[in-house]
Motif scaffolding. Structure first.
Motif, PDB file in Angstrom:
ATOM      1  N   ILE A  44       0.715  -1.196  -0.157  1.00 31.94           N
ATOM      2  CA  ILE A  44       0.119  -0.072   0.046  1.00 31.94           C
ATOM      3  C   ILE A  44       0.762   1.020   0.141  1.00 31.94           C
ATOM      4  O   ILE A  44       0.680   2.170  -0.960  1.00 31.94           O
ATOM      5  CB  ILE A  44      -0.827   0.235   1.324  1.00 31.94           C
ATOM      6  N   GLY A  45       2.093   1.210   0.852  1.00 31.83           N
ATOM      7  CA  GLY A  45       2.958   2.544   0.890  1.00 31.83           C
ATOM      8  C   GLY A  45       3.173   3.028  -0.325  1.00 31.83           C
ATOM      9  O   GLY A  45       3.111   4.481  -0.521  1.00 31.83           O
ATOM     10  N   PRO A  46       3.797   2.211  -1.423  1.00 36.76           N
ATOM     11  CA  PRO A  46       4.305   2.869  -2.623  1.00 36.76           C
ATOM     12  C   PRO A  46       3.284   3.792  -3.348  1.00 36.76           C
ATOM     13  O   PRO A  46       3.535   4.661  -4.078  1.00 36.76           O
ATOM     14  CB  PRO A  46       4.650   1.737  -3.510  1.00 36.76           C
ATOM     15  N   TRP A  47       2.073   3.214  -3.253  1.00 35.86           N
ATOM     16  CA  TRP A  47       0.672   3.777  -4.049  1.00 35.86           C
ATOM     17  C   TRP A  47       0.189   5.002  -3.572  1.00 35.86           C
ATOM     18  O   TRP A  47      -0.348   5.657  -4.021  1.00 35.86           O
ATOM     19  CB  TRP A  47      -0.275   2.821  -4.245  1.00 35.86           C
ATOM     20  N   VAL A  48       0.558   5.165  -2.076  1.00 38.56           N
ATOM     21  CA  VAL A  48      -0.270   6.508  -1.613  1.00 38.56           C
ATOM     22  C   VAL A  48       0.840   7.487  -1.315  1.00 38.56           C
ATOM     23  O   VAL A  48       0.575   8.456  -0.993  1.00 38.56           O
ATOM     24  CB  VAL A  48      -0.669   6.214  -0.260  1.00 38.56           C
ATOM     25  N   SER A  49       2.318   7.005  -1.535  1.00 39.63           N
ATOM     26  CA  SER A  49       3.386   8.164  -1.240  1.00 39.63           C
ATOM     27  C   SER A  49       3.385   9.464  -2.107  1.00 39.63           C
ATOM     28  O   SER A  49       3.650  10.568  -1.455  1.00 39.63           O
ATOM     29  CB  SER A  49       4.642   7.312  -1.320  1.00 39.63           C
ATOM     30  N   THR A  50       2.656   9.321  -3.359  1.00 36.96           N
ATOM     31  CA  THR A  50       2.543  10.368  -4.093  1.00 36.96           C
ATOM     32  C   THR A  50       1.465  11.319  -3.713  1.00 36.96           C
ATOM     33  O   THR A  50       1.572  12.373  -4.193  1.00 36.96           O
ATOM     34  CB  THR A  50       2.771  10.285  -5.723  1.00 36.96           C
ATOM     35  N   SER A  51       0.580  10.465  -2.895  1.00 33.12           N
ATOM     36  CA  SER A  51      -0.705  11.594  -2.790  1.00 33.12           C
ATOM     37  C   SER A  51      -1.393  12.052  -3.717  1.00 33.12           C
ATOM     38  O   SER A  51      -1.529  11.319  -4.726  1.00 33.12           O
ATOM     39  CB  SER A  51      -0.258  12.783  -1.765  1.00 33.12           C
ATOM     40  N   ILE A  52      -1.771  13.348  -4.030  1.00 32.21           N
ATOM     41  CA  ILE A  52      -2.606  13.687  -4.973  1.00 32.21           C
ATOM     42  C   ILE A  52      -1.700  14.370  -5.922  1.00 32.21           C
ATOM     43  O   ILE A  52      -2.233  15.042  -7.092  1.00 32.21           O
ATOM     44  CB  ILE A  52      -3.742  14.849  -4.298  1.00 32.21           C
TER      45      ILE A  52
END
Length: 302
Positions: A236-244
């Motif tokens: 999950i971490g890699p996909w939410v690191s860039t945020s919006i």
């Protein structure tokens, strides 16, 4: 097993008719420990010469996940007009659900089927792991029923040793077996979260547009991998690191470190009484590396 790998790891289970009987039998078990070299935080675990939790996990590295293109990120940072960096520490968290974990296991000798009523967020995963990987039986011989779990926060997404003990004993004894965690036990032995040390950097052009994001993290896995401890950070971490933000180039690296205090049971210690009732329905477990007066309770079976 002659080595225990974290404080609170179970070394024995007692099954009895009542909680009082289980406690009496549990108190008869005498386990003593020889301290082993240990580390307690990420920095010590990755230091040269740190004691290994598992010899095969050299450098205490359990696994590494990499996402993006490191070379492209390096090029972006080289041409960036501005670079900002930040060290981030996500502290270790112990989930505290409203309702502690509980398991009720029963066995039907006519169908050879185990039924587990359990507080779990991923019942099919628990079923598959218990059946195929632990008991070595077809998945259809295990049925998992889940109602309201009373809060999970990710820590109820995996098969726990107590679930295995309850299922195994129910099948062996042909009687229902119930286990319920005490509040302090849940705090100590349920899957913890985070404990993540990261260095994050942004490469920006002269107008402030993000050229690249680089995040290198070390996560404390502990002595054993669990879905709750691995999935969130690795998947999950890699996909939410860039945020919006619209970021074309990333370099994300997450290294899972295996480290925990370790102790070895003393083989010369008196074993004490280890008798088990043949008509049992309540179970307690002795936790590794705790004072003799501290126990993990499995109570209230009918």
């Amino acid at each position: 097993m002659d080595t225990v790998r974290f404080v609170g790891e179970a070394v024995a289970a007692v099954v009895a008719e009542t909680g009082e009987q289980a406690r009496d039998a549990l108190d008869a078990i005498d386990v003593r420990y020889e301290p082993l070299p240990m580390v307690a935080d990420i920095a010590d675990a990755i230091a040269p010469g740190a004691p290994l939790v598992w010899p095969a996990a050299t450098g205490n590295i359990a696994c590494v996940a990499q996402h993006g293109k490191a070379a492209a990120a390096d090029a972006a940072f080289a041409r960036a007009a501005h670079v900002v960096a930040l060290d981030i520490m996500n502290q270790r968290l112990a989930p505290s659900p409203i309702e502690p974990r509980a398991t009720l296991a029963s066995f039907d000798p006519q169908t050879s089927r185990i039924t587990l009523r359990v507080s779990c967020q991923t019942p099919t995963g628990l079923r598959d792991e218990l059946a195929a990987e632990v008991l070595g039986i077809p998945n259809e011989q295990v049925r998992v029923l889940v109602g309201d779990i009373g809060g999970g926060f990710g820590m109820k997404t995996t098969l726990y040793p107590e679930d295995v003990v309850a299922a195994f004993c129910a099948r062996a004894l042909r009687r229902p077996v119930k286990w319920t965690a005490e509040r302090m036990e849940e705090f100590l032995s349920a899957t913890h979260g985070r404990d993540l040390a990261s260095t994050a950097s942004l490469a920006l052009d002269a107008d402030g547009r993000i050229l690249a994001l680089r995040v290198h993290s070390h996560a404390n896995l502990g002595a054993y991998a669990t879905p709750a401890g691995v999935v969130i950070q690795l998947l999950i971490g890699p996909w939410v690191s860039t945020s919006i933000y619209d970021i074309d180039t990333i370099d994300i690296r997450i290294a899972r470190r295996a480290h925990q205090p370790r102790r070895r049971p003393d083989p010369t210690a008196a074993p004490g009484g280890r008798k088990r009732s043949t008509r049992s329905s309540a179970c307690w477990t002795r936790r590794r590396a705790r004072p003799a007066s501290t126990v993990s309770r499995c109570a209230g079976a009918t």
